[in-house]
Design an enzyme around this catalytic site. Sequence first.
Site, PDB file in Angstrom:
ATOM      1  N   GLU A  34       6.730  -2.056   4.393  1.00 35.02           N
ATOM      2  CA  GLU A  34       6.669  -0.694   3.849  1.00 35.02           C
ATOM      3  C   GLU A  34       5.371   0.008   4.226  1.00 35.02           C
ATOM      4  O   GLU A  34       4.427  -0.623   4.715  1.00 35.02           O
ATOM      5  CB  GLU A  34       6.820  -0.718   2.328  1.00 35.02           C
ATOM      6  CG  GLU A  34       5.663  -1.395   1.617  1.00 35.02           C
ATOM      7  CD  GLU A  34       5.407  -0.831   0.232  1.00 35.02           C
ATOM      8  OE1 GLU A  34       5.278   0.394   0.096  1.00 35.02           O
ATOM      9  OE2 GLU A  34       5.312  -1.634  -0.723  1.00 35.02           O
TER      10      GLU A  34
ATOM     11  N   LYS B 264       2.592  -5.942 -11.036  1.00 35.76           N
ATOM     12  CA  LYS B 264       1.322  -5.823 -11.759  1.00 35.76           C
ATOM     13  C   LYS B 264       1.599  -5.526 -13.219  1.00 35.76           C
ATOM     14  O   LYS B 264       2.603  -4.888 -13.550  1.00 35.76           O
ATOM     15  CB  LYS B 264       0.532  -4.639 -11.195  1.00 35.76           C
ATOM     16  CG  LYS B 264       0.057  -4.835  -9.779  1.00 35.76           C
ATOM     17  CD  LYS B 264      -1.011  -3.806  -9.443  1.00 35.76           C
ATOM     18  CE  LYS B 264      -1.577  -4.091  -8.074  1.00 35.76           C
ATOM     19  NZ  LYS B 264      -0.972  -3.261  -7.033  1.00 35.76           N
TER      20      LYS B 264
HETATM   21  N1  PSU Z   1       2.981  -1.609  -6.889  1.00 38.02           N
HETATM   22  C1  PSU Z   1       1.937  -2.180  -6.286  1.00 38.02           C
HETATM   23  N2  PSU Z   1       1.528  -1.718  -5.083  1.00 38.02           N
HETATM   24  C2  PSU Z   1       2.176  -0.685  -4.456  1.00 38.02           C
HETATM   25  C3  PSU Z   1       3.293  -0.101  -5.098  1.00 38.02           C
HETATM   26  C4  PSU Z   1       3.669  -0.603  -6.313  1.00 38.02           C
HETATM   27  O1  PSU Z   1       1.356  -3.094  -6.831  1.00 38.02           O
HETATM   28  O2  PSU Z   1       1.772  -0.276  -3.353  1.00 38.02           O
HETATM   29  C5  PSU Z   1       4.038   1.002  -4.419  1.00 38.02           C
HETATM   30  C6  PSU Z   1       5.276   0.461  -3.700  1.00 38.02           C
HETATM   31  O3  PSU Z   1       5.502   1.219  -2.522  1.00 38.02           O
HETATM   32  C7  PSU Z   1       6.377   0.723  -4.694  1.00 38.02           C
HETATM   33  C8  PSU Z   1       5.932   2.038  -5.293  1.00 38.02           C
HETATM   34  O4  PSU Z   1       7.663   0.822  -4.131  1.00 38.02           O
HETATM   35  O5  PSU Z   1       4.530   1.921  -5.395  1.00 38.02           O
HETATM   36  C9  PSU Z   1       6.573   2.297  -6.619  1.00 38.02           C
HETATM   37  O6  PSU Z   1       6.249   3.564  -7.046  1.00 38.02           O
HETATM   38  P1  PSU Z   1       6.908   4.145  -8.387  1.00 38.02           P
HETATM   39  O7  PSU Z   1       6.336   3.331  -9.495  1.00 38.02           O
HETATM   40  O8  PSU Z   1       6.476   5.576  -8.421  1.00 38.02           O
HETATM   41  O9  PSU Z   1       8.373   3.996  -8.254  1.00 38.02           O
END
Ligand code: PSU
Length: 302
Positions: free
Chosen positions: A27, A161
């Site tokens: 990604e 996390k």
């Molecule tokens: N959690 C992490 N590192 C990240 C992300 C999430 O520890 O880089 C990123 C990933 O790309 C994940 C996105 O798909 O954040 C999720 O965002 P949201 O919570 O807005 O859906």
Amino acid sequence: MSFNKYLKISQEVQSALDEKKPVVALESTIISHGMPYPQNYETAKKVEDKVREYGAVPATIAILDGLIKVGLTEDDLLKLSGEGNILKASRRDIPVIVSEKLNAATTVSATMICAAMAGLKIFATGGIGGVHRKGNESFDISADLTELAQTNIAVVSAGVKSILDIGLTLEYLETLGVPVLGYGTDEFPAFYTRQSGFKVNYRLDTPGQIGSMIKTKWELGLNGGVIVANPIPEKFSMDKKIIDEAIENALKKADEKNVKGKDVTPFLLGEIKNITGGSSLDSNIKLVLNNAKLAAEISQFL
Ligand code: PSU
Ligand code: MN
């Protein structure tokens, strides 16, 4: 397919697909919104190298000038790493970014969609999105989870996390029918640490067993992804107290600043980085490399 005109698969990835060689998707939100420059650029390159080292072809995914690119050039990686206006694309964002010819890094959900368009099967990242704390009030639940319910891509991550409610995230995945496998562990890992207090659904100890399970799922017609939870190696894991405190402070600040929607996760990640200095970034890089290795190993069996 009608989406082919929006898709640009690199020569290296296309050749691997033609020859039925293993390919691992990667990604780009982690590059543009998850790490600072220049570590983001260096890590993106190292992750690709790690995938090659373990016998697969890396396919980093992003949307550039409206084109869904599967397999990026060095210039693409630099563009995603810099200060330019790179949006963050989840499922709902893809159509506008493509039709308006914008630039966006792809989250886990969007990367799964684009990887599936290209015919890929497995994807490595750091951490996935999930149900945020107090998600029962805010309804802040990452589109990553609903994507895992429907798109046939296995995702290797180091868990989630504890900026998220890990228990609610696992409950939601159960509802959606997404299997959560532990690689060599009974416990679902919490990204920076190997323990979360929650169990995985099944523990499998070899890449071959995991590959076989993923293939079986799809052969049974059970669409959707699989989460392969790969704990951070012991020697790179962080002190739980330090990281918990950083996360509490980051959550407090997000609340005070009334951060909402797609900005929540990048804001929290940025704050944690600021609070803990370089140590969380270092752990983050190490665990992503560890996931790239496992994804490459599993890809040989898909
Ligand atoms: N959690 C992490 N590192 C990240 C992300 C999430 O520890 O880089 C990123 C990933 O790309 C994940 C996105 O798909 O954040 C999720 O965002 P949201 O919570 O807005 O859906
Ligand atoms: Mn959200």
